[in-house]
Write a protein that holds these residues in place. Structure first.
Motif, PDB file in Angstrom:
ATOM      1  N   ASP A 170       4.609  -2.784 -11.292  1.00  0.00           N
ATOM      2  CA  ASP A 170       3.341  -2.395 -10.671  1.00  0.00           C
ATOM      3  C   ASP A 170       2.256  -3.467 -10.797  1.00  0.00           C
ATOM      4  O   ASP A 170       1.187  -3.355 -10.204  1.00  0.00           O
ATOM      5  CB  ASP A 170       2.846  -1.059 -11.219  1.00  0.00           C
ATOM      6  CG  ASP A 170       2.572  -1.078 -12.710  1.00  0.00           C
ATOM      7  OD1 ASP A 170       2.856  -2.093 -13.376  1.00  0.00           O
ATOM      8  OD2 ASP A 170       2.071  -0.064 -13.222  1.00  0.00           O
ATOM      9  N   GLU A 214       7.759  -3.104  -0.487  1.00  0.00           N
ATOM     10  CA  GLU A 214       8.067  -3.677   0.819  1.00  0.00           C
ATOM     11  C   GLU A 214       9.102  -4.775   0.628  1.00  0.00           C
ATOM     12  O   GLU A 214       8.927  -5.671  -0.201  1.00  0.00           O
ATOM     13  CB  GLU A 214       6.811  -4.260   1.456  1.00  0.00           C
ATOM     14  CG  GLU A 214       5.749  -3.222   1.743  1.00  0.00           C
ATOM     15  CD  GLU A 214       4.460  -3.834   2.257  1.00  0.00           C
ATOM     16  OE1 GLU A 214       4.373  -5.085   2.353  1.00  0.00           O
ATOM     17  OE2 GLU A 214       3.538  -3.068   2.554  1.00  0.00           O
ATOM     18  N   LYS A 263      11.186  -0.021   1.523  1.00  0.00           N
ATOM     19  CA  LYS A 263      11.285   0.273   2.947  1.00  0.00           C
ATOM     20  C   LYS A 263      11.551  -1.013   3.728  1.00  0.00           C
ATOM     21  O   LYS A 263      11.377  -2.114   3.215  1.00  0.00           O
ATOM     22  CB  LYS A 263      10.003   0.938   3.436  1.00  0.00           C
ATOM     23  CG  LYS A 263       8.760   0.088   3.259  1.00  0.00           C
ATOM     24  CD  LYS A 263       7.530   0.809   3.736  1.00  0.00           C
ATOM     25  CE  LYS A 263       6.321  -0.117   3.627  1.00  0.00           C
ATOM     26  NZ  LYS A 263       5.165   0.414   4.283  1.00  0.00           N
ATOM     27  N   ASN A 264      11.974  -0.841   4.946  1.00  0.00           N
ATOM     28  CA  ASN A 264      12.147  -1.944   5.893  1.00  0.00           C
ATOM     29  C   ASN A 264      13.192  -2.982   5.494  1.00  0.00           C
ATOM     30  O   ASN A 264      13.037  -4.158   5.816  1.00  0.00           O
ATOM     31  CB  ASN A 264      10.809  -2.643   6.163  1.00  0.00           C
ATOM     32  CG  ASN A 264       9.754  -1.701   6.685  1.00  0.00           C
ATOM     33  OD1 ASN A 264      10.068  -0.721   7.352  1.00  0.00           O
ATOM     34  ND2 ASN A 264       8.510  -1.976   6.365  1.00  0.00           N
ATOM     35  N   GLU A 324       0.812  -1.217   0.000  1.00  0.00           N
ATOM     36  CA  GLU A 324       0.000   0.000   0.000  1.00  0.00           C
ATOM     37  C   GLU A 324       0.844   1.265   0.000  1.00  0.00           C
ATOM     38  O   GLU A 324       0.458   2.272  -0.579  1.00  0.00           O
ATOM     39  CB  GLU A 324      -0.931   0.005   1.213  1.00  0.00           C
ATOM     40  CG  GLU A 324      -2.034  -1.020   1.123  1.00  0.00           C
ATOM     41  CD  GLU A 324      -2.956  -0.968   2.325  1.00  0.00           C
ATOM     42  OE1 GLU A 324      -2.960   0.050   3.043  1.00  0.00           O
ATOM     43  OE2 GLU A 324      -3.672  -1.950   2.538  1.00  0.00           O
ATOM     44  N   ASP A 325       1.992   1.214   0.672  1.00  0.00           N
ATOM     45  CA  ASP A 325       2.847   2.400   0.792  1.00  0.00           C
ATOM     46  C   ASP A 325       4.138   2.290   0.000  1.00  0.00           C
ATOM     47  O   ASP A 325       5.168   2.816   0.399  1.00  0.00           O
ATOM     48  CB  ASP A 325       3.184   2.634   2.271  1.00  0.00           C
ATOM     49  CG  ASP A 325       1.954   2.883   3.107  1.00  0.00           C
ATOM     50  OD1 ASP A 325       1.032   3.541   2.604  1.00  0.00           O
ATOM     51  OD2 ASP A 325       1.918   2.413   4.256  1.00  0.00           O
ATOM     52  N   GLY A 326       4.109   1.590  -1.111  1.00  0.00           N
ATOM     53  CA  GLY A 326       5.309   1.437  -1.932  1.00  0.00           C
ATOM     54  C   GLY A 326       5.885   0.032  -1.814  1.00  0.00           C
ATOM     55  O   GLY A 326       5.228  -0.886  -1.324  1.00  0.00           O
TER      56      GLY A 326
END
Length: 167
Positions: free
Chosen positions: A151, A72, A104-105, A68-70
């Motif tokens: 995507d 992972e 991220k992460n 959802e936020d890019g």
């Protein structure tokens, strides 16, 4: 063959001979263990340099799945490659390097000596399960998915996208 017993991580099959009994803790020619394997499309976000016999190629690819936020972080894959594939992959990724991780992460241990790339390529891996941290456990390289765009990648099963302890 008739399916007679299963667990989340493996499936046992029995021969059609009904008299074959399952022997707890023992091996028998009547039973065959087949590991449960999943497949996942992933976005390649980086690579780590090889050592020893892989000094001139790579040790592993760093992987992500869009969320959802890019992107992972989903783990790394370092097995399943031929020598020719290793050389080809490093050459391909060398053309799209960048300075920062596109996901991220990413754990610090996986960031160490990483070479980041623009998230342009999709690949497929085989794996056994997701860890509690939502990383692929035992991933094995299956190949590029040149028919897919980053995507278009999603977790293959909704229950897996939520993690193994979500239910």
């Amino acid at each position: 063959m008739e399916r007679t017993r299963s667990t989340p991580k493996r499936v046992f099959w029995r021969s059609a001979k009904r008299s074959s009994a399952y022997e707890l803790g023992g091996r028998s020619g009547s039973w065959i263990k087949i590991k449960h394997q999943l497949h996942q499309e992933v976005v390649v976000i980086g690579w780590r340099a090889g050592q020893g016999s892989r000094t001139r190629s790579l040790a592993s690819l760093l992987l992500a799945v869009p969320g959802e936020d890019g992107l992972e972080y989903a783990g790394r894959v370092g097995t399943g490659f031929s020598d020719a594939q290793l050389a080809s992959i490093r050459e391909r990724l060398g053309k799209i390097e960048r300075q920062t991780p596109p996901a991220k992460n990413v754990p610090a241990v996986h960031r160490r000596d990483a070479h980041w790339v623009d998230p342009e390529y999709v690949a497929e891996v085989r794996y056994s399960e997701l860890t509690g941290e939502r990383l692929l456990r035992h991933p094995v390289w299956r190949g590029w998915r040149d028919d897919k765009q980053p995507d278009q990648v999603r977790w293959e099963a909704e229950d897996l996208a939520e993690g193994p302890d979500s239910k």
